[in-house]
Design an enzyme around this catalytic site. Structure first.
Site, short mmCIF file in Angstrom:
data_model
loop_
_atom_site.label_atom_id
_atom_site.label_comp_id
_atom_site.label_asym_id
_atom_site.label_seq_id
_atom_site.Cartn_x
_atom_site.Cartn_y
_atom_site.Cartn_z
N THR A 191 0.82 -1.25 -0.03
CA THR A 191 -0.05 0.11 0.06
C THR A 191 0.90 1.17 0.00
O THR A 191 1.75 1.25 0.70
CB THR A 191 -0.97 -0.10 1.24
N PHE B 209 1.08 5.31 0.61
CA PHE B 209 0.54 6.23 1.47
C PHE B 209 1.11 7.65 1.01
O PHE B 209 2.31 7.91 0.68
CB PHE B 209 0.85 6.05 2.98
#
Length: 285
Positions: free
Chosen positions: A175, A177
């Site tokens: 992921t 960010f």
């Protein structure tokens, strides 16, 4: 490291992957859990947090919903990025055994990333609001038939046993960010490995998007991300979010943005920031 004059705000509970991302990127800095993305942004604007860490895309699931809509109106700036490897663990109360499990609880996306495990163990998948919340529930129940899919950090926080690590179907699950602050912190124009994030809307004329983006190709600017989404429920009102390599004051990107402005409207730079060192090692969506 980007300086922070307070805790790092994130969406979710302690033990969530966003919490883990904050602790990985800013070791030793306290983290501030918030119920929503809007709550994390508000904590930053109100001075209850020094920075905010918001997920924007995942190598398996794609873009994170809502972030696109919230960023342009947030009044905040992107000052950095962080890539967090997602390593799912099978967690259960102390004393539980894999062969005794019947149900596994987690967020819908996380459950979708461990289908092989669910099939192998013959478990019933139960959708919960988030991974850390699922871990907290399993800990509170203390039932050896219930397990959770969450992070190793969640196991530590909620006193659960890790029955199996790295149970995700894909080993590249990562992921990305955005690191947010109340004011921009752009690096100097001469610095290498800089990213720029901006949003724009194209004019309602034929081939507008093609013409708007042409300047990036002719000026040799690498566009790493282009996402479109509707505004105000109108199919004709489309906004685009872009990540590109380079600094707006460097001639190639400056020329590309100038050409973009000619063929589009409402161009707004959300952040100019150093590229994460994991960028060239991280998978792309």
């Amino acid at each position: 490291m980007i300086p922070s004059n307070g805790p790092i705000a994130f969406q979710g509970r302690h033990g969530a992957y966003s919490d883990l991302a904050c602790r990985t990127a800013f070791p030793g800095v306290p983290t501030l859990p918030c119920d929503t993305f809007e709550g994390a942004m508000a904590a930053l604007r109100e001075g209850r947090a020094g920075l905010a860490m918001l997920p924007c895309e995942n190598s398996l699931a794609g873009r994170v919903p809502d972030i696109h809509y919230l960023l342009p109106e947030s009044g905040l700036a992107i000052v950095g990025e962080h890539f967090q490897r997602v390593e799912h663990c099978l967690l259960a109360p102390p004393g539980a055994r894999i062969e005794g499990l019947k149900r596994v609880h987690s967020h819908a996306v996380a459950l979708g990333q461990v289908r092989d495990l669910v099939r192998e163990l013959g478990l019933t998948a139960v959708i919960e609001a988030d991974t850390a919340g699922a871990a907290a529930q399993v800990a509170a129940w203390g039932n050896p038939e219930d397990a959770a899919i969450a992070s190793a950090l969640a196991a530590e926080i909620y006193g659960l046993t890790i029955l199996r690590r790295n149970v995700e179907d894909a080993s590249h699950n990562t992921t990305r960010f955005y690191i947010m602050a109340t004011t921009p912190m752009p690096p100097p124009p001469e610095q290498a490995d800089v990213m720029t994030t901006f949003v724009f809307r194209v004019r309602n004329v034929p081939a507008a998007l093609y013409k708007a983006l042409g300047g990036f190709a002719t000026n040799g600017v690498n566009m790493t991300r282009l996402e479109s989404y509707m505004l105000g429920g109108e199919f004709a009102a489309t906004q685009f979010l872009c990540d590109v390599e380079g600094h707006p004051e460097q001639p190639p990107l400056a020329r590309a943005l100038e050409e973009l402005a000619f063929f589009s409207r409402a161009v707004s730079i959300l952040g100019v920031y150093p590229a994460a060192r994991q960028r060239h090692m991280a998978p792309t969506t």
